[in-house]
Write a protein that holds these residues in place. Structure first.
Motif, PDB file in Angstrom:
ATOM      1  N   GLN A  33       0.841  -1.192   0.000  1.00  0.00           N
ATOM      2  CA  GLN A  33       0.000   0.000   0.000  1.00  0.00           C
ATOM      3  C   GLN A  33       0.876   1.241   0.000  1.00  0.00           C
ATOM      4  OE1 GLN A  33      -3.359  -0.093   2.691  1.00  0.00           O
ATOM      5  NE2 GLN A  33      -3.341  -2.319   2.764  1.00  0.00           N
ATOM      6  N   PHE A  35       0.741   5.288   1.092  1.00  0.00           N
ATOM      7  CA  PHE A  35       0.027   6.245   1.921  1.00  0.00           C
ATOM      8  C   PHE A  35       0.637   7.634   1.733  1.00  0.00           C
ATOM      9  CE2 PHE A  35      -2.463   3.433   4.615  1.00  0.00           C
ATOM     10  CZ  PHE A  35      -1.758   2.233   4.559  1.00  0.00           C
ATOM     11  N   PHE A  86       4.511   7.126   2.165  1.00  0.00           N
ATOM     12  CA  PHE A  86       4.985   5.862   2.735  1.00  0.00           C
ATOM     13  C   PHE A  86       4.527   4.689   1.886  1.00  0.00           C
ATOM     14  CE2 PHE A  86       6.834   7.179   6.648  1.00  0.00           C
ATOM     15  CZ  PHE A  86       6.091   8.243   7.129  1.00  0.00           C
ATOM     16  N   LEU A  97       1.338  -4.540   8.688  1.00  0.00           N
ATOM     17  CA  LEU A  97       2.088  -3.807   7.675  1.00  0.00           C
ATOM     18  C   LEU A  97       3.459  -3.408   8.220  1.00  0.00           C
ATOM     19  CD1 LEU A  97      -0.573  -1.324   6.225  1.00  0.00           C
ATOM     20  CD2 LEU A  97       0.383  -3.334   5.093  1.00  0.00           C
ATOM     21  N   PHE A  99       6.353  -0.665   7.386  1.00  0.00           N
ATOM     22  CA  PHE A  99       6.469   0.591   6.670  1.00  0.00           C
ATOM     23  C   PHE A  99       7.918   0.885   6.302  1.00  0.00           C
ATOM     24  CE2 PHE A  99       2.469   3.030   6.900  1.00  0.00           C
ATOM     25  CZ  PHE A  99       1.706   2.143   7.631  1.00  0.00           C
ATOM     26  N   GLY A 100       8.092   1.547   5.157  1.00  0.00           N
ATOM     27  CA  GLY A 100       9.360   2.172   4.853  1.00  0.00           C
ATOM     28  C   GLY A 100       9.484   3.476   5.617  1.00  0.00           C
ATOM     29  N   SER A 101      10.640   4.122   5.488  1.00  0.00           N
ATOM     30  CA  SER A 101      10.880   5.352   6.236  1.00  0.00           C
ATOM     31  C   SER A 101      10.341   6.579   5.522  1.00  0.00           C
ATOM     32  CB  SER A 101      12.368   5.524   6.520  1.00  0.00           C
ATOM     33  OG  SER A 101      13.090   5.469   5.306  1.00  0.00           O
TER      34      SER A 101
END
Lengths: 109, 113
Positions: A33, A35, A86, A97, A99-101
């Protein structure tokens, strides 16, 4: 656990410019996903895209699951596009999930 | 349709105090989760729940407790607040359908002094 890397970390654009944000992930995923976190901190779901291509207005996303990356395209950027983008993924059998930074985007008028 | 509602929006605690962050959703989503976001970083998973009565730990669970007595509510409890828990906390929910789209609450900004 799975690693998610986003690039570039920061991006400054002039209004009207196009941009491409990248998300690389280290293992197979069943959920990806994108965001947008606006300057007020609200997280908005842009795309659910574990594979293939989707478009929504000026935004589009492509995920190549076999090569473990996803791209988010922003065309004709506007100041309201500013914020942090993100990428987040989850793996088969897991709903959580990772998350990347993020990529911090600033669109200047 | 309110989506995911978090309260309070802001909170200041003293070290050692306890408190509960509230999260409620009205979409009948089975999956709910808590994340924390520290400056310049992505979100990290604290705890999650796949349904009423079922909870599990995420990446950073220490210092936090959760319970899920109803489908709608998923409170996060800080047992003894520490300055390292200063962060923005987000609650999220998603359905069990094919599209695992997530809905996030507006966040709680917590400062521990």
């Amino acid at each position: 656990g799975i690693q998610v890397e986003q690039s570039p970390p920061d991006l400054i654009l002039q209004e009207g410019a196009n941009s491409t944000l990248r998300c690389n992930f280290s293992d197979s995923v069943n959920n990806l996903q994108w965001f947008h976190q606006n300057p007020w901190g609200q997280l908005i779901n842009l795309f659910y895209i574990p594979s293939g291509t989707k478009q929504n207005g000026r935004l589009s996303a492509t995920t190549v699951a076999t090569e473990r990356y996803s791209l988010l395209y922003i065309s004709s950027s506007q100041t309201t596009d500013s914020g942090v983008y993100f990428c987040a993924v989850s793996q088969t059998g897991r709903r959580a999930l990772t998350f990347g930074s993020g990529t911090r985007l600033q669109v200047q008028p | 349709n309110a989506g995911v509602t978090q309260t309070p929006k802001f909170q200041v605690l003293k070290t050692g105090q306890s408190m509960t962050l509230q999260c409620a959703q009205d979409m009948n989503h089975e999956y709910m989760s808590w994340y924390r976001q520290d400056p310049g970083m992505g979100l990290r998973l604290i705890h999650y729940s796949v349904g009423a009565g079922i909870t599990d730990q995420g990446e950073v669970p220490n210092g936090y407790n959760v319970s899920r007595s109803t489908t709608e509510d998923f409170p996060l409890r800080l047992l003894s607040a520490a300055p390292s828990q200063t962060s923005v906390y987000f609650c999220a929910s998603s359905s069990g359908g094919r599209n695992y789209g997530y809905t996030f609450g507006s966040g709680t900004r917590l400062t521990v002094v």
